[in-house]
Design an enzyme around this catalytic site. Sequence first.
Site, PDB file in Angstrom:
ATOM      1  N   PHE A 148      36.795  17.296  22.103  1.00  8.97           N
ATOM      2  CA  PHE A 148      35.826  16.931  23.319  1.00  8.97           C
ATOM      3  C   PHE A 148      36.723  16.373  24.309  1.00  8.97           C
ATOM      4  O   PHE A 148      36.160  16.474  25.616  1.00  8.97           O
ATOM      5  CB  PHE A 148      34.755  15.804  22.920  1.00  8.97           C
ATOM      6  CG  PHE A 148      33.686  15.426  23.980  1.00  8.97           C
ATOM      7  CD1 PHE A 148      32.922  16.337  24.415  1.00  8.97           C
ATOM      8  CD2 PHE A 148      34.086  14.260  24.687  1.00  8.97           C
ATOM      9  CE1 PHE A 148      31.908  16.051  25.336  1.00  8.97           C
ATOM     10  CE2 PHE A 148      33.147  13.801  25.548  1.00  8.97           C
ATOM     11  CZ  PHE A 148      32.161  14.758  26.092  1.00  8.97           C
TER      12      PHE A 148
ATOM     13  N   CYS B   3      14.680  -9.137  18.195  1.00  6.16           N
ATOM     14  CA  CYS B   3      13.282  -9.101  18.535  1.00  6.16           C
ATOM     15  C   CYS B   3      12.618 -10.537  17.725  1.00  6.16           C
ATOM     16  O   CYS B   3      11.733 -10.655  18.284  1.00  6.16           O
ATOM     17  CB  CYS B   3      12.710  -7.937  18.016  1.00  6.16           C
ATOM     18  SG  CYS B   3      13.185  -6.523  19.101  1.00  6.16           S
TER      19      CYS B   3
ATOM     20  N   ASP C  78      36.368  12.346  14.755  1.00  4.41           N
ATOM     21  CA  ASP C  78      36.476  13.665  15.634  1.00  4.41           C
ATOM     22  C   ASP C  78      37.793  14.315  15.863  1.00  4.41           C
ATOM     23  O   ASP C  78      38.603  13.564  15.188  1.00  4.41           O
ATOM     24  CB  ASP C  78      35.655  13.554  16.992  1.00  4.41           C
ATOM     25  CG  ASP C  78      36.600  12.590  17.820  1.00  4.41           C
ATOM     26  OD1 ASP C  78      37.632  12.102  17.460  1.00  4.41           O
ATOM     27  OD2 ASP C  78      35.822  12.175  19.171  1.00  4.41           O
ATOM     28  N   SER C  79      38.015  15.400  16.408  1.00  4.21           N
ATOM     29  CA  SER C  79      39.226  16.162  16.525  1.00  4.21           C
ATOM     30  C   SER C  79      40.030  15.829  17.544  1.00  4.21           C
ATOM     31  O   SER C  79      41.123  16.307  17.860  1.00  4.21           O
ATOM     32  CB  SER C  79      39.076  17.413  16.148  1.00  4.21           C
ATOM     33  OG  SER C  79      38.273  18.156  17.206  1.00  4.21           O
TER      34      SER C  79
ATOM     35  N   CYS D 102       9.243  -4.230  16.713  1.00  7.01           N
ATOM     36  CA  CYS D 102      10.491  -4.111  15.926  1.00  7.01           C
ATOM     37  C   CYS D 102      10.951  -5.516  15.189  1.00  7.01           C
ATOM     38  O   CYS D 102      10.651  -6.548  15.439  1.00  7.01           O
ATOM     39  CB  CYS D 102      11.614  -4.231  16.790  1.00  7.01           C
ATOM     40  SG  CYS D 102      13.512  -3.835  16.417  1.00  7.01           S
TER      41      CYS D 102
ATOM     42  N   CYS E  96      13.833  -6.284  14.024  1.00  7.79           N
ATOM     43  CA  CYS E  96      15.529  -6.825  14.127  1.00  7.79           C
ATOM     44  C   CYS E  96      15.452  -8.223  14.558  1.00  7.79           C
ATOM     45  O   CYS E  96      14.525  -8.730  15.094  1.00  7.79           O
ATOM     46  CB  CYS E  96      16.149  -5.691  14.926  1.00  7.79           C
ATOM     47  SG  CYS E  96      16.038  -6.447  16.781  1.00  7.79           S
TER      48      CYS E  96
ATOM     49  N   ASP F 252      25.302  11.946  16.339  1.00 11.38           N
ATOM     50  CA  ASP F 252      26.141  10.718  16.800  1.00 11.38           C
ATOM     51  C   ASP F 252      26.161  10.601  18.296  1.00 11.38           C
ATOM     52  O   ASP F 252      25.848  11.631  18.933  1.00 11.38           O
ATOM     53  CB  ASP F 252      27.524  10.736  16.360  1.00 11.38           C
ATOM     54  CG  ASP F 252      28.531  11.623  17.331  1.00 11.38           C
ATOM     55  OD1 ASP F 252      29.297  10.994  18.185  1.00 11.38           O
ATOM     56  OD2 ASP F 252      28.423  12.870  17.325  1.00 11.38           O
TER      57      ASP F 252
ATOM     58  N   HIS G  69      20.068  -4.198  19.024  1.00 10.00           N
ATOM     59  CA  HIS G  69      18.921  -3.964  19.199  1.00 10.00           C
ATOM     60  C   HIS G  69      18.830  -2.295  19.224  1.00 10.00           C
ATOM     61  O   HIS G  69      18.017  -1.746  18.334  1.00 10.00           O
ATOM     62  CB  HIS G  69      17.970  -4.499  20.024  1.00 10.00           C
ATOM     63  CG  HIS G  69      16.528  -3.925  20.154  1.00 10.00           C
ATOM     64  ND1 HIS G  69      15.550  -3.939  19.402  1.00 10.00           N
ATOM     65  CD2 HIS G  69      16.348  -2.873  21.262  1.00 10.00           C
ATOM     66  CE1 HIS G  69      14.610  -3.223  19.955  1.00 10.00           C
ATOM     67  NE2 HIS G  69      15.036  -2.501  21.109  1.00 10.00           N
TER      68      HIS G  69
ATOM     69  N   GLN H  42      31.004  26.588  18.330  1.00 11.49           N
ATOM     70  CA  GLN H  42      30.887  26.570  20.031  1.00 11.49           C
ATOM     71  C   GLN H  42      30.421  27.841  20.320  1.00 11.49           C
ATOM     72  O   GLN H  42      29.881  28.827  19.617  1.00 11.49           O
ATOM     73  CB  GLN H  42      32.263  26.487  20.611  1.00 11.49           C
ATOM     74  CG  GLN H  42      32.765  25.022  20.084  1.00 11.49           C
ATOM     75  CD  GLN H  42      32.394  23.826  21.055  1.00 11.49           C
ATOM     76  OE1 GLN H  42      31.266  24.056  21.737  1.00 11.49           O
ATOM     77  NE2 GLN H  42      32.934  22.624  20.737  1.00 11.49           N
TER      78      GLN H  42
END
Length: 374
Positions: free
Chosen positions: A98, A311, A94-95, A306, A308, A268, A337, A191
């Site tokens: 935020f 799990c 990011d820049s 799941c 993974c 994200d 998870h 924006q």
Amino acid sequence: MAAVWYELKHQCKQTGARYGILHTPHGDFETPLFMPVGTKANVKTLIPSEIKEVSEGLILGNTYHLWLQPGDEIIKKFGGIRGFMNWDGALLTDSGGFQVFSLSKIRKITEEGVEFRHHKSGEKLFLTPEKSIEIQNNLGADIIMSFDECPPFNSTYEYMKDSVDRTIRWAKRGKDAHKNPETQALFGIVQGGGNKEIRKYCLEKLMEIDFPGYSIGGLSVGESKADMYEMLEFLKDIMPSDKPRYLMGVGSPDDLVVGAMNGIDMFDCVLPSRNARHGTAFTSYGKVQVKNASLKSSHEPLDPKCDCYVCKTYTKGYLNHLVKSEEILGMRLLTYHNLYFLKTLMANVRKAIQEDRLADFKDEFFKSFGYEKK
């Protein structure tokens, strides 16, 4: 060939959602996809081999925080973030824009840039569009962001217009300062808060500057989901169709599905990993508070649907014990998870798009997860 480019492969006949391929110098990625956040050059609690298992191979770094610690010049000497954290996948940074929103009490905006007070030491810091790009050039991500202001969603028309005009000027300054366009794709950030007229204006001006991709900022900052979805639906048909669309800072399961329905390619958010560190897990039957006393004696897996590692290996009872004991392993396992859950969700979203049934998938998923119809 540009550093990053996008191939639109299919649009869902039910929703218009996009299935495509994002090409970067460090990998090609099916979209829509979710990108885990590695704010300080790591995804909290996980090591790179685990990050590979729970992501598509594209993760984030935070320009502002890495600028402060350890410093972009130091990271550059390691070969950028990838060399610094021993990550052989792709990266997006990011820049710092935020932080202009989130650190509003310790910053001052001028035409030249933004003056911050260090959130710990109080030291004065000054971030300009040129400096943001210089830092990101040093960090070496495949995809980098224009420096912008993320204004409050319901700002007045006058404030929003002034802010967006400045963001557009900053975008042009950042593009002019960018040293590595062949290896790092610089995205413009749309924006405008909740004002459709200003959003459209911002997008059109950024398209005149011409970026290889476009991000949507200033959503999921306190407005209602209905307001966010309305803006995404508005932007869906006016964003460039031949370039990637990135919705910044959005990562709850319902928002990922609805975002994809509205043409978003990239997402994200810190939400899945932050929730995990506080004991909340995403499952096929909804959110689970793992420290809930009812799980103390459960021999069941966290999510029987799941596959993974977590799990397949541990019981709810053991995870309950780890979380209540504030063991680091509990945070690690739930982070693993939750990110795996979102990776699987996005794979299912892509499959539904290709089969022209994303609207049906949404209804099925919302019912199983416990969401009300939206």
